[in-house]
Design an enzyme around this catalytic site. Structure first.
Site, PDB file in Angstrom:
ATOM      1  N   SER A 157      -4.343   0.581   0.868  1.00  0.00           N
ATOM      2  CA  SER A 157      -4.208   1.048  -0.372  1.00  0.00           C
ATOM      3  C   SER A 157      -5.697   1.882  -0.565  1.00  0.00           C
ATOM      4  CB  SER A 157      -3.657   0.119  -1.370  1.00  0.00           C
ATOM      5  OG  SER A 157      -3.563   1.001  -2.633  1.00  0.00           O
ATOM      6  N   ASP A 251       6.142   6.172  -0.078  1.00  0.00           N
ATOM      7  CA  ASP A 251       4.849   5.844  -0.510  1.00  0.00           C
ATOM      8  C   ASP A 251       4.400   6.952  -1.157  1.00  0.00           C
ATOM      9  OD1 ASP A 251       2.245   5.041  -1.126  1.00  0.00           O
ATOM     10  OD2 ASP A 251       1.794   4.200   0.536  1.00  0.00           O
ATOM     11  N   HIS A 281       5.156   1.339  -0.742  1.00  0.00           N
ATOM     12  CA  HIS A 281       3.517   0.897  -1.066  1.00  0.00           C
ATOM     13  C   HIS A 281       3.558  -0.595  -0.969  1.00  0.00           C
ATOM     14  CE1 HIS A 281      -0.457   2.004  -1.329  1.00  0.00           C
ATOM     15  NE2 HIS A 281      -0.699   1.193  -2.379  1.00  0.00           N
TER      16      HIS A 281
END
Length: 325
Positions: A157, A251, A281
Site C-alpha cells: 500500500s 483494488d 487491497h
C-alpha cells in the site's frame, strides 16, 4: 474473475460494522485496523524475531527483524519492509503475520520499520525514517550477517509507494545500491483518477474519501505530482533495481501499479508482475479471513528467492494471474 468468496464475506462484515479504514476518527481508524489484524490474520511462530531500535531524527526508530529457521552459510539477503496503513495507521503489529509468512517463504531476513505516522508527523517524516533505516541496514550489513549486495526494499500500500520512492532517491544519490524492489498493492500516483480508482472506490476495503483524508493528513502542503509521494510520475526510471509488483484485481490502486510496471519495463528495468484474481487491497495480511493470502505469500517469497539469488532476469508481460490461482 468474480470477487473471492472469502474476501466478499469479509467486506460484508466490515460494511456491517462501519469498515476498518473509515472510522469516525483517526483513533477509531487506528484501533479498527489493529483489531482487524488481530482477528483476521494468522501468526506463524516458526521464525525468530529480534526487536531493535536505531537513532532516528525524532528519537529511537524501532525495527523488527525476522529470520527464517532454515540455515544457510554466509551472509544472508534481506528485505527492508514498510507497512501500509495510509500513512496515518498501521504498525509493526498489523503486518506481523504477513512479515512472518514472507520471511518463511522467501528464506531471507525481513527488517520491518516502525516509521512515524501522520498527522502527528506529516511528510516527509515517513519517507525520511524509511530512508534512514535502509541506509542503516546497508551500513551495518556485515554486523547483521547480511549480504550488502542483496538488500531489497519493499512494502505494501503506501509502504510500497515509500519503497518505490526510496529506490529513486537512492539511485539519484549514488547509493545505497539495492538489489530488488517488492511492491505489494502499492499506491504510486496519489492524484490518480478514473479506471480502477473509480470502479473500486467504494466497498472494496478502502474508500476514496478515506484515502483523501489520509493524503490530506500526510502531505497537506505537497502537490500530488511530487515523485516523493507519487513515484510513478518520476521523469526517469532507468537504473532502478528489478521489481516485483503484485496487484489485486479489485483494488482501487491496481491500475497505477500496473502502469508503473509497464513504465519500468519500457525503461529497461527487469519487472515481474502478478495480478491476484478476485482479491482486494490488504488481502495478503488477512490470512485467517482470506486463505488465499497464504498462497500469495508463497508466490512472492518464491520470486524473492530467485531474484535475490541473482538468477532471475525474466518477467511476465502482459499482466498474468498469480501462479497460486
Amino acid at each position: 474473475m468474480p470477487l473471492d468468496r472469502s474476501a466478499r464475506r469479509l467486506l460484508g462484515m466490515l460494511a456491517a460494522t462501519g469498515g476498518a479504514v473509515s472510522g469516525a476518527s483517526l483513533a477509531d481508524r487506528r484501533a479498527a485496523l489493529a483489531a482487524l489484524a488481530q482477528v483476521a490474520d494468522e501468526v506463524s511462530t516458526t521464525v525468530s524475531i529480534e526487536h531493535r531500535s536505531i537513532p532516528g531524527p525524532a528519537g529511537p526508530l524501532a525495527l523488527r527483524i525476522y529470520a527464517p529457521h532454515e540455515t544457510t552459510n554466509g551472509p544472508q539477503p534481506a528485505l527492508v519492509f514498510f507497512h501500509g496503513g495510509g500513512w496515518v495507521a498501521g504498525s509493526l503489529d498489523t503486518h506481523d503475520g504477513f512479515c512472518r509468512r514472507l520471511c518463511e517463504a522467501a528464506g531471507c531476513r525481513i527488517i520491518a520499520v516502525d516509521y512515524r505516522l501522520a498527522p502527528e508527523h506529516p511528510f516527509p517524516a515517513a519517507l525520511m525514517d524509511c530512508l534512514l533505516a535502509v541506509n542503516w541496514v546497508a551500513n551495518h550489513a556485515a554486523a547483521l550477517g547480511l549480504d550488502r549486495a542483496r538488500i531489497a526494499v519493499g512494502g505494501d500500500s503506501v509502504g510500497g509507494g515509500l519503497a518505490a520512492a526510496i529506490t529513486q532517491i537512492a539511485r539519484d544519490a549514488g547509493g545505497p545500491a539495492l538489489a530488488l524492489q517488492v511492491l505489494i498493492c502499492p499506491i504510486l500516483d496519489v492524484g490518480r483518477r478514473g479506471g480502477s480508482r473509480e470502479t473500486f472506490a467504494e466497498g472494496h476495503f478502502i474508500s476514496h474519501a478515506a484515502f483523501e483524508r489520509d493524503l490530506a493528513d500526510y502531505a497537506p502542503e505537497i502537490t500530488s505530482d511530487d515523485p516523493r509521494i507519487s513515484p510513478a510520475l518520476a521523469e526517469g526510471l532507468r537504473g532502478l533495481p528489478p521489481a516485483l509488483i503484485h496487484t489485486a484485481e479489485f483494488d482501487p490502486f491496481r491500475d497505477e501499479a500496473e502502469d508503473y510496471g509497464a513504465a519500468l519495463l519500457a525503461a529497461g528495468v527487469h519487472t515481474d508482475a502478478v495480478r491476484h484474481p478476485g482479491m482486494v487491497h490488504y488481502f495478503y495480511a488477512l490470512a485467517k479471513a482470506i486463505p488465499y493470502a497464504e498462497a500469495a505469500a508463497g508466490v512472492i517469497g518464491a520470486q524473492m528467492r530467485t531474484a535475490l539469488d541473482g538468477a532471475d532476469k525474466s518477467y511476465r508481460y502482459p499482466w498474468s494471474d498469480s501462479a497460486a490461482s
